[in-house]
Enzyme design. Structure first.
Site, PDB file in Angstrom:
ATOM      1  N   SER A 121      50.168  39.571  32.621  1.00  9.69           N
ATOM      2  CA  SER A 121      49.983  40.437  33.780  1.00  9.69           C
ATOM      3  C   SER A 121      51.308  40.929  34.344  1.00  9.69           C
ATOM      4  O   SER A 121      51.324  41.671  35.326  1.00  9.69           O
ATOM      5  CB  SER A 121      49.214  39.678  34.875  1.00  9.69           C
ATOM      6  OG  SER A 121      49.896  38.496  35.239  1.00  9.69           O
ATOM      7  N   HIS A 142      46.060  44.141  29.108  1.00  6.67           N
ATOM      8  CA  HIS A 142      45.915  43.335  30.318  1.00  6.67           C
ATOM      9  C   HIS A 142      44.531  43.533  30.926  1.00  6.67           C
ATOM     10  O   HIS A 142      44.260  44.538  31.580  1.00  6.67           O
ATOM     11  CB  HIS A 142      47.004  43.708  31.331  1.00  6.67           C
ATOM     12  CG  HIS A 142      46.878  42.982  32.627  1.00  6.67           C
ATOM     13  ND1 HIS A 142      47.235  43.548  33.838  1.00  6.67           N
ATOM     14  CD2 HIS A 142      46.419  41.730  32.911  1.00  6.67           C
ATOM     15  CE1 HIS A 142      47.006  42.677  34.804  1.00  6.67           C
ATOM     16  NE2 HIS A 142      46.511  41.580  34.256  1.00  6.67           N
ATOM     17  N   GLU A 154      44.607  47.479  31.474  1.00  7.87           N
ATOM     18  CA  GLU A 154      45.901  48.144  31.351  1.00  7.87           C
ATOM     19  C   GLU A 154      46.426  47.997  29.921  1.00  7.87           C
ATOM     20  O   GLU A 154      46.425  46.888  29.381  1.00  7.87           O
ATOM     21  CB  GLU A 154      46.932  47.531  32.298  1.00  7.87           C
ATOM     22  CG  GLU A 154      46.753  47.896  33.747  1.00  7.87           C
ATOM     23  CD  GLU A 154      47.849  47.308  34.623  1.00  7.87           C
ATOM     24  OE1 GLU A 154      48.407  48.040  35.452  1.00  7.87           O
ATOM     25  OE2 GLU A 154      48.141  46.093  34.480  1.00  7.87           O
ATOM     26  N   ASN A 192      49.452  44.902  39.251  1.00 10.35           N
ATOM     27  CA  ASN A 192      50.127  43.796  39.928  1.00 10.35           C
ATOM     28  C   ASN A 192      51.411  44.224  40.625  1.00 10.35           C
ATOM     29  O   ASN A 192      51.852  43.560  41.567  1.00 10.35           O
ATOM     30  CB  ASN A 192      50.398  42.658  38.946  1.00 10.35           C
ATOM     31  CG  ASN A 192      49.146  41.851  38.677  1.00 10.35           C
ATOM     32  OD1 ASN A 192      48.222  41.825  39.484  1.00 10.35           O
ATOM     33  ND2 ASN A 192      49.093  41.197  37.537  1.00 10.35           N
TER      34      ASN A 192
END
Length: 293
Positions: A121, A142, A154, A192
């Protein structure tokens, strides 16, 4: 396309790995699930069975489809068992040294054409790819948590990732019925990079006494229309994972605005990691979660 992905290997049978295994099997792919801890592997298979059963009880999945999905998932006791896979996804703990060790050991067990991916992540795809013998066939995939529920995935290319690898990953994600978005290989990528600093700021708000756990979470749920408060979300993600991502941001971007809150550091040092440890910003040891501050 040079390769159609039909068999997927997954390394790590925790929350993310078991979730990825479930959605792959539900999409008709054969899955080999690996974990170095046999107990965690058995537990991961049990989690998948429980998740499939809940979908059946809700009417989201037929009993027959559930049985077929479960039958497509087989345990892989070592990396050699992953040899026939078209794609192997690493979903181990968010620690760069651990991931690099996995990749440096894994690749000798795979066919030269096998694609390799990481579910990291936050960690650099380029650096992780350098630990393999095939950086051109390496990519970041991800998934969001919980994997069976969240729509977004992602995709992150390293500096050496070939176009064919990226296109194969896009087709794979579409086959799972999910939506992919492409991120450049910067610390923490897109989701993130935005989400974890918000959570970190919420922890600072608690640390500085601006509000209690309950007031902070209520403010963001009702004032910003978030489905859960940032401290509740931190517990769900895992405070150790939150800290790891913030450390990657702080070290990778050299900006003081990403400094992890000392309270987050203290909770992780105490082993208060959130839901999985039964204690974080909430206490989960009773019938209902209770704010701890």
């Amino acid at each position: 396309m040079d390769m159609e992905i039909k068999r997927v290997g997954i390394i790590g049978a925790g929350q993310m790995g078991s979730g990825i295994a479930q959605v792959c099997a539900a999409a008709g792919l054969d899955v080999l699930l690996n974990d170095r801890d046999p107990n965690r592997l058995e537990n991961g298979l049990g989690v998948i069975e429980g998740s499939l059963a809940r979908l059946v009880s809700k009417g989201s999945l037929t009993e027959g489809d559930s049985r077929e999905a479960r039958a497509r998932i087989q345990p892989a006791r070592d990396f050699d068992a992953l040899g026939p896979c078209d794609l192997v996804i690493e979903a181990a703990t968010e620690n760069e040294a651990t991931k690099r060790e996995i990749f440096s050991t894994l690749c000798s067990s795979l066919r030269p054409e096998t694609l390799v991916a990481t579910n990291t992540s936050s960690i650099s795809i380029t650096r992780l790819a350098a630990a393999t013998d095939r950086p051109e066939k390496f990519i970041g995939i991800h998934f969001m948590n919980p994997v069976p529920v969240m729509q977004l995935v992602e995709l992150i290319r390293g500096i050496a990732t070939e176009d064919t690898t990226y296109e194969a990953a896009k087709v794979f994600i579409a086959k799972l019925g999910k939506t992919s978005t492409m991120s450049e290989d910067f610390p923490a990528f897109i989701v993130n990079r935005i989400l974890l600093p918000m959570i970190n700021e919420a922890i600072y708000t608690l640390y500085e006494g601006v509000g209690s756990v309950e007031s902070i979470d209520t403010a963001m749920k009702l004032g910003a229309n978030h489905p859960m408060g940032p401290l509740q979300l931190a517990d769900f993600i895992g405070l150790d994972t939150c800290l790891s991502v913030m450390q990657v941001l702080y070290e990778g971007l050299a900006d003081s605005k990403y400094r992890p809150c000392p309270l987050l550091v203290k909770y992780v040092e105490a082993g208060w990691l959130g839901r999985k440890a039964k204690r974080g910003f909430y206490d989960y040891r009773g019938p209902t979660p209770i704010p701890t501050r």
